[in-house]
Design a protein around this motif. Structure first.
Motif, mmCIF file in Angstrom:
data_model
loop_
_atom_site.group_PDB
_atom_site.id
_atom_site.type_symbol
_atom_site.label_atom_id
_atom_site.label_comp_id
_atom_site.label_asym_id
_atom_site.label_seq_id
_atom_site.Cartn_x
_atom_site.Cartn_y
_atom_site.Cartn_z
ATOM 1 N N SER A 22 6.688 -3.848 -1.442
ATOM 2 C CA SER A 22 8.028 -2.505 -1.880
ATOM 3 C C SER A 22 8.825 -3.218 -2.743
ATOM 4 O O SER A 22 8.946 -4.179 -3.197
ATOM 5 C CB SER A 22 8.751 -2.710 -0.644
ATOM 6 O OG SER A 22 8.084 -2.144 0.396
ATOM 7 N N GLU B 146 5.799 0.955 -2.692
ATOM 8 C CA GLU B 146 6.830 2.015 -2.221
ATOM 9 C C GLU B 146 7.775 1.707 -3.060
ATOM 10 O O GLU B 146 7.919 -0.094 -3.609
ATOM 11 C CB GLU B 146 6.555 2.246 -1.188
ATOM 12 C CG GLU B 146 7.621 1.024 -0.266
ATOM 13 C CD GLU B 146 8.439 0.757 1.064
ATOM 14 O OE1 GLU B 146 8.211 2.357 1.754
ATOM 15 O OE2 GLU B 146 8.984 -0.156 1.549
ATOM 16 N N ALA C 292 12.710 -1.970 3.633
ATOM 17 C CA ALA C 292 11.530 -2.148 3.216
ATOM 18 C C ALA C 292 10.543 -1.841 3.728
ATOM 19 O O ALA C 292 10.465 -2.498 5.812
ATOM 20 C CB ALA C 292 11.003 -3.208 2.746
ATOM 21 N N SER C 293 9.771 -0.878 3.792
ATOM 22 C CA SER C 293 8.294 -0.463 4.499
ATOM 23 C C SER C 293 7.903 -1.899 4.817
ATOM 24 O O SER C 293 6.254 -2.097 5.450
ATOM 25 C CB SER C 293 7.978 0.359 5.483
ATOM 26 O OG SER C 293 7.215 1.727 3.245
ATOM 27 N N CYS C 294 7.212 -2.576 3.532
ATOM 28 C CA CYS C 294 6.146 -2.583 2.947
ATOM 29 C C CYS C 294 6.451 -4.869 3.315
ATOM 30 O O CYS C 294 6.949 -5.452 3.434
ATOM 31 C CB CYS C 294 5.597 -3.263 1.551
ATOM 32 S SG CYS C 294 4.552 -2.079 1.053
ATOM 33 N N ILE D 142 7.876 -8.466 -0.914
ATOM 34 C CA ILE D 142 9.319 -7.588 -1.063
ATOM 35 C C ILE D 142 9.384 -7.983 -2.344
ATOM 36 O O ILE D 142 9.056 -9.091 -3.062
ATOM 37 C CB ILE D 142 10.744 -7.687 -0.565
ATOM 38 C CG1 ILE D 142 10.640 -6.442 0.240
ATOM 39 C CG2 ILE D 142 12.151 -7.406 -1.198
ATOM 40 C CD1 ILE D 142 12.055 -6.953 1.484
#
Length: 257
Positions: free
Chosen positions: A5, A30, A72-74, A77
């Protein structure tokens, strides 16, 4: 594959954000942009590039970045500023990194700054090693200005990736001077809160030493006129910071001026 992310905070960054987003294409899974009230074309540029755009009232550099990280979804970062961009070599390093089996760790790379159209390779500005890739939930930003990354656990290893993070800092000396006062005020307040003090001699001598160190010992003269300007402005920042700290530490002196 390691999913990444990219996190960016913005405020009126229309001149920079497009370049930043383009450099992240195919690298970030993302892109999340947290904006604190831009009135220019920042939002339109982000939406056109397919980034997730969130508005959030300004809380300070560290708090704003920490809020952005929480979105963040991952599992990994990449923290990047709007006025930064991945160099081609750094893009390739991150693409290779995504294919590797990675244990929890921090990842750093060098930052190369462009000042008023000139790349600065000396002056104490390069190599400016920065940690910008870390496991989500394992790190947070701390500090009012020049924020630092604090990790949990604190002993995460750091690995260095090849390639530069391009930093497009200031477009004019006037812009630099205006921002110097804001940063110097924040830094002086932080130093004062930590119990630090400075005398009149320090206010006079510290800027001179700052210039000599950066221009002579850190080879700022090799960057030509831009290097001279960078070193002069760095000395000016030092003067502002310690002048403000002196005023905070000696209110009676300030009152008699």
């Amino acid at each position: 594959m390691n999913q990444l992310s990219a996190i960016i905070i913005t405020h009126n960054e229309e001149r920079n954000i497009g370049r930043c987003l383009e450099s992240l294409r195919d690298v970030a899974d993302e892109v999340i942009v947290v904006d604190s009230g831009s009135t220019d074309a920042t939002e339109a540029i982000c939406q056109q590039a397919g980034a997730r755009f969130e508005r959030h009232d300004w809380e300070g550099y560290s708090a704003q970045k920490n809020y952005a990280n929480s979105l963040a979804s991952c599992p990994w970062i990449l923290s990047i500023d709007a006025d930064e961009a991945l160099s081609p070599e750094l893009r390739q390093s991150l693409l290779r990194w995504k294919q590797e089996e990675i244990q929890p760790a921090l990842f750093s790379f060098n930052r190369l700054t462009n000042y008023c159209g000139h790349w600065i390779h000396h002056c104490g500005w390069y190599p400016d090693k920065v940690v910008r890739v870390f496991p989500a939930g394992a790190a947070r930003w701390d500090g009012l200005v020049h924020e630092k990354l604090v990790t949990n656990p604190s002993d995460l290893p750091t690995h260095h990736l090849s390639g530069d993070l391009f930093h497009y800092s200031y477009y004019s000396v006037e812009e630099h001077a205006e921002r110097q006062l804001r940063y110097a005020t924040l830094a002086a307040q932080k130093a004062y809160d930590a119990g630090k003090q400075v005398g009149k001699l320090g206010v006079r001598l510290r800027p001179k030493w700052n210039f000599i160190r950066n221009y002579i010992f850190k080879l700022g003269f090799l960057d030509g006129h831009a290097g001279y300007t960078v070193c002069r402005m760095s000395a000016y920042y030092t003067f502002l910071k310690y002048s403000i700290l002196f005023q905070l530490s000696h209110p009676s002196v300030r009152g008699n001026d």
